[in-house]
Design a protein around this motif. Structure first.
Motif, PDB file in Angstrom:
ATOM      1  N   SER A   5       0.898  -1.315  -0.137  1.00 57.96           N
ATOM      2  CA  SER A   5      -0.117   0.113   0.240  1.00 57.96           C
ATOM      3  C   SER A   5       0.899   1.090   0.084  1.00 57.96           C
ATOM      4  CB  SER A   5      -0.806   0.113   1.173  1.00 57.96           C
ATOM      5  OG  SER A   5      -0.091   0.140   2.236  1.00 57.96           O
ATOM      6  N   ARG A   6       0.349   2.310  -0.126  1.00 58.23           N
ATOM      7  CA  ARG A   6       0.999   3.783  -0.290  1.00 58.23           C
ATOM      8  C   ARG A   6       0.367   4.471   0.781  1.00 58.23           C
ATOM      9  NH1 ARG A   6       3.803   6.656  -4.211  1.00 58.23           N
ATOM     10  NH2 ARG A   6       3.304   4.896  -5.814  1.00 58.23           N
ATOM     11  N   VAL A   7       1.049   4.986   1.628  1.00 62.01           N
ATOM     12  CA  VAL A   7       0.827   6.117   2.996  1.00 62.01           C
ATOM     13  C   VAL A   7       1.024   7.432   2.309  1.00 62.01           C
ATOM     14  CG1 VAL A   7       0.708   6.873   5.053  1.00 62.01           C
ATOM     15  CG2 VAL A   7       0.806   4.526   4.713  1.00 62.01           C
ATOM     16  N   SER A   8       0.011   8.287   2.295  1.00 60.71           N
ATOM     17  CA  SER A   8       0.150   9.694   1.934  1.00 60.71           C
ATOM     18  C   SER A   8      -0.412  10.640   2.552  1.00 60.71           C
ATOM     19  CB  SER A   8      -0.879  10.010   0.251  1.00 60.71           C
ATOM     20  OG  SER A   8      -0.260   9.036  -0.507  1.00 60.71           O
ATOM     21  N   CYS A   9       0.517  11.731   2.963  1.00 63.65           N
ATOM     22  CA  CYS A   9       0.188  12.765   3.852  1.00 63.65           C
ATOM     23  C   CYS A   9       0.072  13.996   3.038  1.00 63.65           C
ATOM     24  CB  CYS A   9       1.427  13.037   4.886  1.00 63.65           C
ATOM     25  SG  CYS A   9       0.978  14.357   5.927  1.00 63.65           S
ATOM     26  N   LEU A  10      -1.240  14.675   2.906  1.00 65.49           N
ATOM     27  CA  LEU A  10      -1.716  15.744   2.327  1.00 65.49           C
ATOM     28  C   LEU A  10      -2.167  16.741   3.052  1.00 65.49           C
ATOM     29  CD1 LEU A  10      -2.416  17.073  -0.473  1.00 65.49           C
ATOM     30  CD2 LEU A  10      -4.639  16.086  -0.182  1.00 65.49           C
ATOM     31  N   ALA A  11      -1.182  18.040   2.936  1.00 66.44           N
ATOM     32  CA  ALA A  11      -1.819  19.311   3.343  1.00 66.44           C
ATOM     33  C   ALA A  11      -1.916  20.338   2.319  1.00 66.44           C
ATOM     34  CB  ALA A  11      -0.709  20.016   4.444  1.00 66.44           C
ATOM     35  N   THR A  12      -3.223  20.597   2.539  1.00 66.91           N
ATOM     36  CA  THR A  12      -3.729  21.875   1.426  1.00 66.91           C
ATOM     37  C   THR A  12      -4.364  23.010   2.137  1.00 66.91           C
ATOM     38  OG1 THR A  12      -4.969  21.818  -0.675  1.00 66.91           O
ATOM     39  CG2 THR A  12      -5.851  20.586   1.004  1.00 66.91           C
ATOM     40  N   GLY A  13      -4.392  24.088   1.329  1.00 72.27           N
ATOM     41  CA  GLY A  13      -5.145  25.196   1.579  1.00 72.27           C
ATOM     42  C   GLY A  13      -4.574  26.007   2.476  1.00 72.27           C
ATOM     43  N   PHE A  14      -3.122  25.968   2.670  1.00 75.85           N
ATOM     44  CA  PHE A  14      -2.348  26.885   3.958  1.00 75.85           C
ATOM     45  C   PHE A  14      -1.943  27.864   3.283  1.00 75.85           C
ATOM     46  CE2 PHE A  14       1.632  25.334   2.509  1.00 75.85           C
ATOM     47  CZ  PHE A  14       1.437  24.125   2.208  1.00 75.85           C
ATOM     48  N   TYR A  15      -1.779  28.950   3.919  1.00 79.21           N
ATOM     49  CA  TYR A  15      -0.944  30.256   3.834  1.00 79.21           C
ATOM     50  C   TYR A  15      -0.364  31.012   5.151  1.00 79.21           C
ATOM     51  CZ  TYR A  15       0.477  34.178   1.198  1.00 79.21           C
ATOM     52  OH  TYR A  15       1.545  35.307   0.964  1.00 79.21           O
ATOM     53  N   PRO A  16       0.724  31.442   5.077  1.00 79.14           N
ATOM     54  CA  PRO A  16       1.633  31.388   4.177  1.00 79.14           C
ATOM     55  C   PRO A  16       2.415  30.118   3.688  1.00 79.14           C
ATOM     56  CG  PRO A  16       2.836  32.088   6.145  1.00 79.14           C
ATOM     57  CD  PRO A  16       1.412  32.130   6.349  1.00 79.14           C
ATOM     58  N   CYS A  17       3.347  29.900   2.639  1.00 82.91           N
ATOM     59  CA  CYS A  17       3.565  28.760   1.913  1.00 82.91           C
ATOM     60  C   CYS A  17       4.836  27.845   2.756  1.00 82.91           C
ATOM     61  CB  CYS A  17       4.051  29.136   0.720  1.00 82.91           C
ATOM     62  SG  CYS A  17       5.213  30.428   0.530  1.00 82.91           S
ATOM     63  N   ARG A  18       5.153  28.462   4.093  1.00 76.57           N
ATOM     64  CA  ARG A  18       6.033  27.616   5.092  1.00 76.57           C
ATOM     65  C   ARG A  18       5.299  26.554   5.475  1.00 76.57           C
ATOM     66  NH1 ARG A  18       9.998  30.763   8.575  1.00 76.57           N
ATOM     67  NH2 ARG A  18      11.037  31.607   6.786  1.00 76.57           N
ATOM     68  N   ILE A  19       5.815  25.440   5.422  1.00 78.03           N
ATOM     69  CA  ILE A  19       5.085  24.421   6.180  1.00 78.03           C
ATOM     70  C   ILE A  19       6.162  23.281   6.326  1.00 78.03           C
ATOM     71  CG2 ILE A  19       4.152  23.307   4.155  1.00 78.03           C
ATOM     72  CD1 ILE A  19       1.627  22.701   5.648  1.00 78.03           C
ATOM     73  N   ASN A  20       6.099  22.710   7.594  1.00 74.18           N
ATOM     74  CA  ASN A  20       6.868  21.376   7.966  1.00 74.18           C
ATOM     75  C   ASN A  20       5.763  20.173   7.716  1.00 74.18           C
ATOM     76  OD1 ASN A  20       9.147  22.526   7.986  1.00 74.18           O
ATOM     77  ND2 ASN A  20       8.964  23.258  10.165  1.00 74.18           N
ATOM     78  N   LEU A  21       6.044  19.118   6.964  1.00 81.92           N
ATOM     79  CA  LEU A  21       5.126  18.237   6.952  1.00 81.92           C
ATOM     80  C   LEU A  21       6.316  16.980   6.768  1.00 81.92           C
ATOM     81  CD1 LEU A  21       2.189  17.900   6.062  1.00 81.92           C
ATOM     82  CD2 LEU A  21       2.825  17.264   3.697  1.00 81.92           C
ATOM     83  N   THR A  22       5.911  15.995   7.908  1.00 84.78           N
ATOM     84  CA  THR A  22       6.914  14.798   8.330  1.00 84.78           C
ATOM     85  C   THR A  22       5.966  13.718   8.610  1.00 84.78           C
ATOM     86  OG1 THR A  22       8.331  16.553   9.289  1.00 84.78           O
ATOM     87  CG2 THR A  22       8.892  14.223   9.719  1.00 84.78           C
ATOM     88  N   LEU A  23       6.578  12.705   8.100  1.00 86.09           N
ATOM     89  CA  LEU A  23       5.743  11.279   8.195  1.00 86.09           C
ATOM     90  C   LEU A  23       6.631  10.591   9.110  1.00 86.09           C
ATOM     91  CD1 LEU A  23       4.928   9.765   4.665  1.00 86.09           C
ATOM     92  CD2 LEU A  23       3.392   9.839   6.658  1.00 86.09           C
ATOM     93  N   LEU A  24       6.087  10.170  10.129  1.00 91.70           N
ATOM     94  CA  LEU A  24       6.491   9.299  11.398  1.00 91.70           C
ATOM     95  C   LEU A  24       6.239   7.720  11.083  1.00 91.70           C
ATOM     96  CD1 LEU A  24       5.993  11.855  14.240  1.00 91.70           C
ATOM     97  CD2 LEU A  24       8.065  11.678  12.710  1.00 91.70           C
ATOM     98  N   ARG A  25       7.061   6.906  11.356  1.00 88.07           N
ATOM     99  CA  ARG A  25       6.905   5.338  11.647  1.00 88.07           C
ATOM    100  C   ARG A  25       7.088   5.071  12.926  1.00 88.07           C
ATOM    101  NH1 ARG A  25      10.311   3.260   8.208  1.00 88.07           N
ATOM    102  NH2 ARG A  25       9.151   3.196   6.315  1.00 88.07           N
ATOM    103  N   ASP A  26       6.065   4.699  13.890  1.00 87.57           N
ATOM    104  CA  ASP A  26       6.643   4.427  15.203  1.00 87.57           C
ATOM    105  C   ASP A  26       7.161   5.393  15.812  1.00 87.57           C
ATOM    106  OD1 ASP A  26       7.140   0.797  13.999  1.00 87.57           O
ATOM    107  OD2 ASP A  26       5.205   1.848  14.713  1.00 87.57           O
TER     108      ASP A  26
END
Length: 741
Positions: A360-381
């Motif tokens: 399978s594929r795990v996807s983390c999606l963040a949308t509709g935010f402003y300003p454009c700086r964002i930290n998006l991190t996938l964690l496993r355990d």
């Protein structure tokens, strides 16, 4: 500043012939952090300053006028032309920094634009000259409908041709007509000022030269207007050769008049020969030639200069102090006035099956935010997943509206671009290039880099990178002009962003289809231009005059027809050749027709779901008793992406309790390029008791809950008992032992 501009003006070659009039612009573009506007210019009628333009505030400030001059030009049109000039500076900056290996610090560019009106009333030559670091980079002259160009820019012939085609079109159709009309308007308003005549005061002076033992003979004419003058030194009735003369520069006086000085060095030997020296002057203010004989002064030649020098030094200190204080306050006010709007992201974590790997594929999606700086991190355990295992991660702009245009069976190449004005950690201009729905390229406007996406082979032959960067600079400039118009109306502080969609289509026949350019600001489309079969259609909401809009459209249509579409179609064909397996693949949809209870109405929902298909074009139709359900009854229908690069679509129909009792037959019909025939799916539904199929499942779940609940209670009770039975007290144990003994 004004003095410096006037000196710069006089240091340039005099291109307008004696007796004619000219309107010219001295413009400066500064790239880097300074307290001055990034772009500004002074406009001059002959040598009289008539206007100052501040590109930061988009304001036109008259200079030296005694009456209103609102009718001389259309201010909206002039601001539009000013934006074009500023945009061309951006292109020049891109070329210059590319040649200078990304030079840091402050860079300044200058431009002279000049149009001439002959005495006959006919337009004369028009000149545009650019300079960088003290040297002319290129010059374009337009005269009698003919162009001549001289330049030192280190660009390819193709890029230069695009630049010249743009420039020549603008000069012929926009710049010269507007310049001549404005020149005539100013001449009418300022005729007394530019046609005045002031006689020169002329002196011929001889001063000792302590170094050689000889002397200097100087011919000085000062206080005259206009600036054209002939000043000639004679020795015994013969003109002195030019190579013996020093000086001869035309210099301004503080009262708007001019001065000129020519010097001749006389040796001690020549001085003893007692030649006769004469200074001869001709000027428009003089009826006859003016000849002046020698006046000899052995005194202290520079005594009169000292008071002037001290005065100048005092003024420099005063204005330097004022400028330093202003700059400090300006920085403080800029920081305090800055504010940035914010919008919270909508975040989803999705898991989709992967048919290729069985996983399978795990996807983390963040949308509709402003300003454009964002930290998006996938964690496993609770541990961050390594970057090399992560795919995607690109920051992409949201396009407003659902009506993005895709054409079934055809292919398209499109750009989703973002221009940001304000302080952010991201490039001012960037875009993603897509072949159909596959990302193939990312462009960073700050570093001028083109970054391939998803390629398995080299794609260097798909396009000429120099041409694409040049076109990118023009797109950057167009975005800047568009935002300038919007911001000029709203005067918005903080960060502003404008988005653009540019799309070209290639039909199945191999012929170009339509080309679309659409711009959006704050969630709404501002304007859209379509080009199909050599015809243009335009829809827009920009609040500009018809004259300004015509300029914009004429220029945009020329670019689309001659540059953008030919390059876009050529690039699209190149990518199709390289990515044909990727974009031409076909994946069949998985289709289901589902009925679910609607607790609010007592009826139900019938939903037709197709998912996992590629390409994205699909026809999904709900039928009731063999007849298509009307669109106004259907909800949903949006095309949505899956995490594996395929798509899904869902269409739903609400059925009332009364309609449910009528036992209609519902069918979901699907057509897709991956299917040989139409796929029809019938409803899995019992018309007598629509939800009886749910009861066994519910009872099973309840039974399992009861069983597991009982087991858990028994285990818990026994577990407590075992703990109590195993517990013992040391003192009690010792007493029992003693008793036994």
């Amino acid at each position: 500043m004004d003095k410096i501009l006037q000196i710069l003006l006089l240091s340039l070659p005099t291109v307008a012939p004696n007796g004619s009039h000219s309107l010219w612009v001295l413009a400066t573009y500064i790239k880097g952090q300074t307290p001055f506007p990034e772009f500004s210019y002074v406009s001059m009628l002959d040598d009289v300053r008539v206007l100052y333009y501040n590109g930061e505030t988009k304001t036109l400030i008259p200079r030296g006028n005694t009456t209103t001059e609102d009718t001389v030009f259309d201010s909206n049109q002039l601001i539009t032309i000013s934006d074009y000039i500023q945009a061309s500076f951006i292109n020049k900056w891109a070329v210059a920094t590319n040649n200078l290996n990304k030079t840091d610090g402050v860079l300044a560019f200058q431009r002279l634009v000049l149009c001439e009106l002959r005495d006959s009333g006919e337009p004369g030559q028009m000149i545009t000259r650019d300079a960088f670091r003290g040297s002319t980079t290129d010059e374009l002259r337009y005269f009698d409908k003919k162009f001549t160009y001289h330049g030192t820019l280190n660009v390819t012939a193709q890029v230069l041709k695009i630049h010249l085609d743009f420039s020549m079109w603008r000069h012929e159709n926009l710049y010269q007509p507007f310049c001549i009309k404005t020149l005539k308007g100013y001449l009418e308003k300022r005729k007394n000022q530019v046609n005045r005549k002031v006689k020169p005061r002329v002196r011929l002076i001889q001063k000792a030269n302590a170094d050689s033992g000889g002397s200097w003979v100087s011919c000085l004419a000062t206080g005259f207007y206009p600036r054209h003058i002939n000043l000639t030194l004679f020795r015994d009735g013969q003109p002195v050769s030019d190579h013996e003369i020093t000086g001869g520069d035309l210099l301004p006086n503080g009262d708007g008049t001019y001065q000129m000085r020519k010097n001749l060095e006389i040796s001690a030997e020549e001085q003893r020969e007692k030649h006769k020296y004469t200074c001869s002057t001709t000027h428009l203010s003089l009826d006859n030639k003016l000849d002046i004989s020698l006046e000899y002064d052995h005194g202290k030649p520079f005594k009169s200069v000292i008071p002037s020098f001290l005065t100048v030094m005092a003024l420099v200190l005063v204005f330097g102090t004022v400028a330093a204080v202003w700059r400090k306050r300006h920085k403080s006010s800029s920081k305090s006035e800055y504010s940035s709007p914010s919008m919270k992201p909508r975040v989803r974590l999705m898991q989709k099956s992967s048919t290729d790997s069985g996983g399978s594929r795990v996807s983390c999606l963040a949308t509709g935010f402003y300003p454009c700086r964002i930290n998006l991190t996938l964690l496993r355990d609770v541990q961050p997943v390594s970057d090399h295992k992560i795919t995607e991660g690109d920051l992409l702009p949201m396009m407003t509206g659902r009506n993005l245009l895709f054409f079934s069976g055809s292919h398209s190449l499109w750009v989703v671009a973002t221009y940001i004005k304000g302080q952010t950690p991201f490039p001012e201009f960037s875009y993603v290039l897509m072949l159909d729905d596959v990302r193939v390229l990312y462009y960073n406007g700050e570093t001028k880099t083109l970054i391939p996406r998803g390629n398995t082979t080299t794609e260097d032959t798909v396009f000429d990178s120099n041409i694409l960067i040049s076109i990118s600079d023009n797109m950057h400039a167009a975005s800047m002009r568009k935002l300038a118009i919007i911001d000029n109306l709203n005067k918005t502080d903080g960060v502003l962003a404008i988005q653009g969609l540019c799309l070209c289509e290639l039909r199945d026949s191999g012929e170009p289809g339509q080309m679309i350019t659409r711009n959006g600001f704050r969630g709404s489309t501002t304007d859209e231009l379509r080009y199909l079969d050599k015809k243009f259609t335009y829809h827009g909401t920009l609040n500009v005059t018809a004259q300004v809009l015509k300029i914009h459209l004429d220029f945009s249509m020329w670019r689309h027809e001659n540059v953008y579409q030919p390059f876009c179609i050529k690039t699209l064909k190149g990518y199709l050749e390289k990515r044909k397996n990727q974009v031409n693949r076909k994946v069949k949809p998985r289709v289901r027709l589902i009925q679910k209870a609607n607790a609010d109405s007592g009826g139900s929902w019938v939903t037709c779901l197709a998912t996992g298909f590629y390409p994205r074009h699909i026809n999904l139709t709900l039928f009731r008793d063999g007849q298509p359900v009307s669109d106004h009854e259907i909800t949903g229908g949006d095309l949505l992406p899956n995490g594996d690069g395929t798509y899904q679509m869902r269409k739903s129909l609400e059925i009332s309790a009364e309609e449910q009792r009528e036992k209609h037959k519902y069918t979901c019909s699907t057509t897709h390029l991956s299917l040989d025939n139409k796929l029809d799916i019938s409803l899995e539904y019992d018309h007598g008791k629509p939800f009886t199929s749910v009861i066994p499942s519910v009872l099973t779940v309840v039974a399992l809950v009861l069983v597991f609940g009982t087991l858990a209670a028994v285990w818990r009770k026994r577990h407590k008992s075992s703990i109590k039975s195993e517990y013992s007290s040391p003192s009690t144990s010792e007493e029992s032992v003693d008793t036994a003994s």
